[in-house]
Design a protein around this motif. Sequence first.
Motif, PDB file in Angstrom:
ATOM      1  N   GLY A 401       0.901  -1.665  -0.080  1.00 43.60           N
ATOM      2  CA  GLY A 401      -0.499  -0.039  -0.315  1.00 43.60           C
ATOM      3  C   GLY A 401       0.788   1.627   0.347  1.00 43.60           C
ATOM      4  O   GLY A 401       0.543   2.136  -0.404  1.00 43.60           O
ATOM      5  N   THR A 402       2.436   0.957   0.093  1.00 43.97           N
ATOM      6  CA  THR A 402       2.831   2.140   0.117  1.00 43.97           C
ATOM      7  C   THR A 402       3.822   2.288  -1.082  1.00 43.97           C
ATOM      8  O   THR A 402       4.492   3.155  -0.642  1.00 43.97           O
ATOM      9  CB  THR A 402       3.251   2.495   1.724  1.00 43.97           C
ATOM     10  OG1 THR A 402       4.393   1.815   1.974  1.00 43.97           O
ATOM     11  CG2 THR A 402       2.105   2.450   2.713  1.00 43.97           C
ATOM     12  N   ILE A 403       4.339   1.209  -1.527  1.00 48.44           N
ATOM     13  CA  ILE A 403       5.345   1.166  -1.712  1.00 48.44           C
ATOM     14  C   ILE A 403       5.730   1.868  -3.328  1.00 48.44           C
ATOM     15  O   ILE A 403       6.877   2.194  -3.158  1.00 48.44           O
ATOM     16  CB  ILE A 403       5.931  -0.828  -1.966  1.00 48.44           C
ATOM     17  CG1 ILE A 403       7.630  -0.707  -3.029  1.00 48.44           C
ATOM     18  CG2 ILE A 403       5.030  -1.249  -3.378  1.00 48.44           C
ATOM     19  CD1 ILE A 403       8.683   0.003  -1.362  1.00 48.44           C
ATOM     20  N   ASP A 404       4.667   2.139  -3.624  1.00 51.10           N
ATOM     21  CA  ASP A 404       4.921   2.999  -5.250  1.00 51.10           C
ATOM     22  C   ASP A 404       4.893   4.041  -4.583  1.00 51.10           C
ATOM     23  O   ASP A 404       5.407   4.858  -5.193  1.00 51.10           O
ATOM     24  CB  ASP A 404       3.149   2.858  -5.655  1.00 51.10           C
ATOM     25  CG  ASP A 404       3.008   1.324  -6.363  1.00 51.10           C
ATOM     26  OD1 ASP A 404       4.344   0.287  -6.546  1.00 51.10           O
ATOM     27  OD2 ASP A 404       2.394   1.432  -6.662  1.00 51.10           O
ATOM     28  N   ASP A 405       4.293   4.712  -3.457  1.00 53.64           N
ATOM     29  CA  ASP A 405       4.412   6.090  -2.524  1.00 53.64           C
ATOM     30  C   ASP A 405       5.793   6.394  -2.937  1.00 53.64           C
ATOM     31  O   ASP A 405       6.823   7.781  -2.860  1.00 53.64           O
ATOM     32  CB  ASP A 405       3.383   6.127  -1.910  1.00 53.64           C
ATOM     33  CG  ASP A 405       2.116   6.715  -1.599  1.00 53.64           C
ATOM     34  OD1 ASP A 405       1.713   6.672  -2.977  1.00 53.64           O
ATOM     35  OD2 ASP A 405       1.931   6.417  -1.403  1.00 53.64           O
ATOM     36  N   GLN A 406       6.531   5.018  -2.450  1.00 55.82           N
ATOM     37  CA  GLN A 406       8.078   5.513  -2.228  1.00 55.82           C
ATOM     38  C   GLN A 406       9.016   5.824  -3.307  1.00 55.82           C
ATOM     39  O   GLN A 406       9.420   6.346  -3.142  1.00 55.82           O
ATOM     40  CB  GLN A 406       8.194   4.424  -0.795  1.00 55.82           C
ATOM     41  CG  GLN A 406       7.654   4.172   0.224  1.00 55.82           C
ATOM     42  CD  GLN A 406       8.639   3.139   1.208  1.00 55.82           C
ATOM     43  OE1 GLN A 406       9.341   2.527   1.100  1.00 55.82           O
ATOM     44  NE2 GLN A 406       7.283   1.921   1.240  1.00 55.82           N
ATOM     45  N   LEU A 407       8.488   4.898  -4.061  1.00 60.32           N
ATOM     46  CA  LEU A 407       8.997   4.453  -5.567  1.00 60.32           C
ATOM     47  C   LEU A 407       9.502   6.378  -5.840  1.00 60.32           C
ATOM     48  O   LEU A 407       9.981   7.000  -6.492  1.00 60.32           O
ATOM     49  CB  LEU A 407       8.578   3.311  -6.478  1.00 60.32           C
ATOM     50  CG  LEU A 407       9.635   3.239  -7.748  1.00 60.32           C
ATOM     51  CD1 LEU A 407      10.752   3.197  -7.211  1.00 60.32           C
ATOM     52  CD2 LEU A 407       8.509   2.005  -8.528  1.00 60.32           C
ATOM     53  N   LEU A 408       7.779   6.168  -5.807  1.00 54.29           N
ATOM     54  CA  LEU A 408       7.436   7.803  -6.917  1.00 54.29           C
ATOM     55  C   LEU A 408       8.309   9.366  -6.271  1.00 54.29           C
ATOM     56  O   LEU A 408       9.203   9.775  -6.632  1.00 54.29           O
ATOM     57  CB  LEU A 408       6.381   7.900  -6.812  1.00 54.29           C
ATOM     58  CG  LEU A 408       5.639   9.475  -7.591  1.00 54.29           C
ATOM     59  CD1 LEU A 408       5.745   9.433  -9.187  1.00 54.29           C
ATOM     60  CD2 LEU A 408       3.999   9.719  -7.242  1.00 54.29           C
ATOM     61  N   ALA A 409       7.491   8.600  -5.215  1.00 52.33           N
ATOM     62  CA  ALA A 409       9.237  10.250  -3.773  1.00 52.33           C
ATOM     63  C   ALA A 409      10.728   9.614  -4.513  1.00 52.33           C
ATOM     64  O   ALA A 409      11.128  11.076  -4.551  1.00 52.33           O
ATOM     65  CB  ALA A 409       8.649   9.620  -2.186  1.00 52.33           C
ATOM     66  N   GLN A 410      10.981   8.921  -4.522  1.00 50.86           N
ATOM     67  CA  GLN A 410      12.229   8.955  -4.487  1.00 50.86           C
ATOM     68  C   GLN A 410      12.804   8.964  -5.746  1.00 50.86           C
ATOM     69  O   GLN A 410      13.753   9.308  -6.178  1.00 50.86           O
ATOM     70  CB  GLN A 410      12.473   7.268  -4.275  1.00 50.86           C
ATOM     71  CG  GLN A 410      14.542   6.793  -4.017  1.00 50.86           C
ATOM     72  CD  GLN A 410      14.793   7.299  -2.938  1.00 50.86           C
ATOM     73  OE1 GLN A 410      14.261   7.873  -1.673  1.00 50.86           O
ATOM     74  NE2 GLN A 410      16.313   8.333  -3.027  1.00 50.86           N
ATOM     75  N   ARG A 411      12.182   8.993  -6.812  1.00 51.41           N
ATOM     76  CA  ARG A 411      11.969   9.308  -7.987  1.00 51.41           C
ATOM     77  C   ARG A 411      12.668  10.878  -8.184  1.00 51.41           C
ATOM     78  O   ARG A 411      13.239  11.265  -8.626  1.00 51.41           O
ATOM     79  CB  ARG A 411      11.773   8.305  -9.224  1.00 51.41           C
ATOM     80  CG  ARG A 411      11.516   6.751  -9.546  1.00 51.41           C
ATOM     81  CD  ARG A 411      10.819   6.505  -9.795  1.00 51.41           C
ATOM     82  NE  ARG A 411      11.354   5.144 -10.412  1.00 51.41           N
ATOM     83  CZ  ARG A 411      10.316   4.115 -11.206  1.00 51.41           C
ATOM     84  NH1 ARG A 411       9.482   4.539 -11.323  1.00 51.41           N
ATOM     85  NH2 ARG A 411      10.726   2.722 -11.695  1.00 51.41           N
ATOM     86  N   SER A 412      11.501  11.348  -7.278  1.00 49.28           N
ATOM     87  CA  SER A 412      11.672  12.713  -7.624  1.00 49.28           C
ATOM     88  C   SER A 412      12.745  13.025  -6.509  1.00 49.28           C
ATOM     89  O   SER A 412      13.747  14.321  -7.460  1.00 49.28           O
ATOM     90  CB  SER A 412      10.390  13.396  -6.995  1.00 49.28           C
ATOM     91  OG  SER A 412      10.240  14.690  -6.718  1.00 49.28           O
ATOM     92  N   LEU A 413      13.139  12.484  -5.847  1.00 53.48           N
ATOM     93  CA  LEU A 413      14.362  12.856  -5.019  1.00 53.48           C
ATOM     94  C   LEU A 413      15.715  13.352  -5.848  1.00 53.48           C
ATOM     95  O   LEU A 413      16.255  13.761  -5.802  1.00 53.48           O
ATOM     96  CB  LEU A 413      14.836  11.670  -3.693  1.00 53.48           C
ATOM     97  CG  LEU A 413      15.215  12.232  -2.709  1.00 53.48           C
ATOM     98  CD1 LEU A 413      15.335  13.506  -2.318  1.00 53.48           C
ATOM     99  CD2 LEU A 413      16.158  11.348  -1.110  1.00 53.48           C
ATOM    100  N   VAL A 414      15.606  11.713  -7.090  1.00 55.81           N
ATOM    101  CA  VAL A 414      16.998  11.208  -7.693  1.00 55.81           C
ATOM    102  C   VAL A 414      16.821  12.358  -8.377  1.00 55.81           C
ATOM    103  O   VAL A 414      18.398  13.356  -9.002  1.00 55.81           O
ATOM    104  CB  VAL A 414      16.804   9.720  -8.376  1.00 55.81           C
ATOM    105  CG1 VAL A 414      18.104   9.921  -9.338  1.00 55.81           C
ATOM    106  CG2 VAL A 414      16.951   9.367  -7.195  1.00 55.81           C
ATOM    107  N   GLU A 415      16.022  12.439  -9.200  1.00 49.30           N
ATOM    108  CA  GLU A 415      16.003  13.743 -10.259  1.00 49.30           C
ATOM    109  C   GLU A 415      16.693  15.449  -9.189  1.00 49.30           C
ATOM    110  O   GLU A 415      16.522  16.323  -9.959  1.00 49.30           O
ATOM    111  CB  GLU A 415      14.183  13.836 -10.596  1.00 49.30           C
ATOM    112  CG  GLU A 415      14.475  13.068 -11.818  1.00 49.30           C
ATOM    113  CD  GLU A 415      12.352  13.067 -12.149  1.00 49.30           C
ATOM    114  OE1 GLU A 415      11.906  14.375 -11.871  1.00 49.30           O
ATOM    115  OE2 GLU A 415      12.255  11.787 -12.791  1.00 49.30           O
ATOM    116  N   ALA A 416      15.712  15.812  -8.213  1.00 45.30           N
ATOM    117  CA  ALA A 416      15.869  16.923  -7.432  1.00 45.30           C
ATOM    118  C   ALA A 416      17.705  17.228  -7.019  1.00 45.30           C
ATOM    119  O   ALA A 416      18.208  18.052  -7.046  1.00 45.30           O
ATOM    120  CB  ALA A 416      15.783  17.332  -6.109  1.00 45.30           C
TER     121      ALA A 416
END
Length: 474
Positions: A401-416
């Motif tokens: 239930g939370t892993i996709d949110d983690q993945l989305l946020a982590q990809r945004s963090l990598v880009e930033a």
Amino acid sequence: MKCRFCRIKLLAAILTFLLAGCGTLAPRYTRPASPVPVSWPEGSAYQPAAEGTETRSAAEVGWREFFANEKLRKLMELALENNRDLRVSALKIEKARAQYRIQRADLFPTLSIAGKGSVNRTPASLSTTGKRGTFEEYSVGLGMSSYEFDFFGRVRSLKDQTLEEYFATEEARRSAQITLIAEVATAYQTLAADRERLDLARQTLKSHQATYELTRSRFQAGLATKLEVRQAQTSVDSTLVDIARYTSLTAEDENALRFLVGTDFSSALLPAALDEAVTDLKDIPAGVPSEVLQRRPDILAAEHRLMGANANIGAARAAFFPRITLTASGGFASDALSSLFEGATGTWAFAPRIELPIFNAGRLRAQLKTSKVDRDIYLARYEGAIQGAFREVADALAQRGTIDDQLLAQRSLVEATDESYILSEARFRKGIDSFLNVLDSQRSLYDAQQNLITIRLARLDNFVKLYRVLGGGA
């Protein structure tokens, strides 16, 4: 001749009665109530259940259908053929089947044919007639030895207990197979992730080395301090440490995968990087706990052992009642081999025996108590298996239930962090910013990229775990 025919009919009637079987004194088995909630946990960590769509349960999806990666499927096939732990599980089934057949055989009489001949020379001093002589004796017959009349179901209860153990062993093998498939998938993905981490470390090393060379050149030109050179060197050295560590980890991961597979295989089957297309399925429905958990082979095995312990109580109860056994034989006997089957040479013996316990210092009561306690132990294990399975599924659902949110946020963090690194390096080259900001940006980007690999791996592992804990088809 008529009497002999009557005896044969009587014996046939007795055997027919015996083979018809009797009941047992075992308590009536009723499946215990499930000691877990009727629905999965709900909350912010869990995805809401999909409505209006009909989907198959995990138990209805075979592993060949679930796993789409051809290399991974090939490794799984090799593991199912060669893994030693799974082979032991299969051999245990053969052993349990043989033990059941041994126990079941006690329900039927054991018949055997025996022939005997003897010749004795007796001197005159020992002869009753005062004359020496030679005495011959020959016999042949069909016999049944110590066959128990199972009036109170003692033997049948023991047979039922052994049968349930056989069923439990079969379910344990299925559980071991599902676990092995999941372990191979996890080991395969772990190796892929560590190889990707190693490649990332090597690529980062090139960037850090370039920064180090630039800083050293600036130092020689008097544009940078020695402190900045050392700071750049620490980034290079820490990346070298990671390269050595991930090189070791990938070797260990490969060894673990080869151990699970149980045989050598081509390196072409090994993954080069983490592939997110492990399965073509988009989702695995959780279903209703009572239905999902009762399909898991480990829980079915626990229930079969509980049923076996319940049957064993019947054997302990039957021990209080009389045990009736029969030894019988029929055949021919003669003092000459040539006349063994002639004339009135028929012989038979019929020896029933009844045994009733009177005093045994409480042994039988203690045995009955032991069988009831064993039943309670297996009941607790069965309920514990259900509770443990419920927790496994709930944990996997919470992560899903939370892993996709983690993945989305982590990809945004990598880009930033990547953009931050580019900007900080440009500002440093123009002399606007300090070198320390460049180092911080480099390290932040590297850590964010490594964490992204970790989360991607966790997402794939969660999908495999869900398939296993929901009772995925073997």
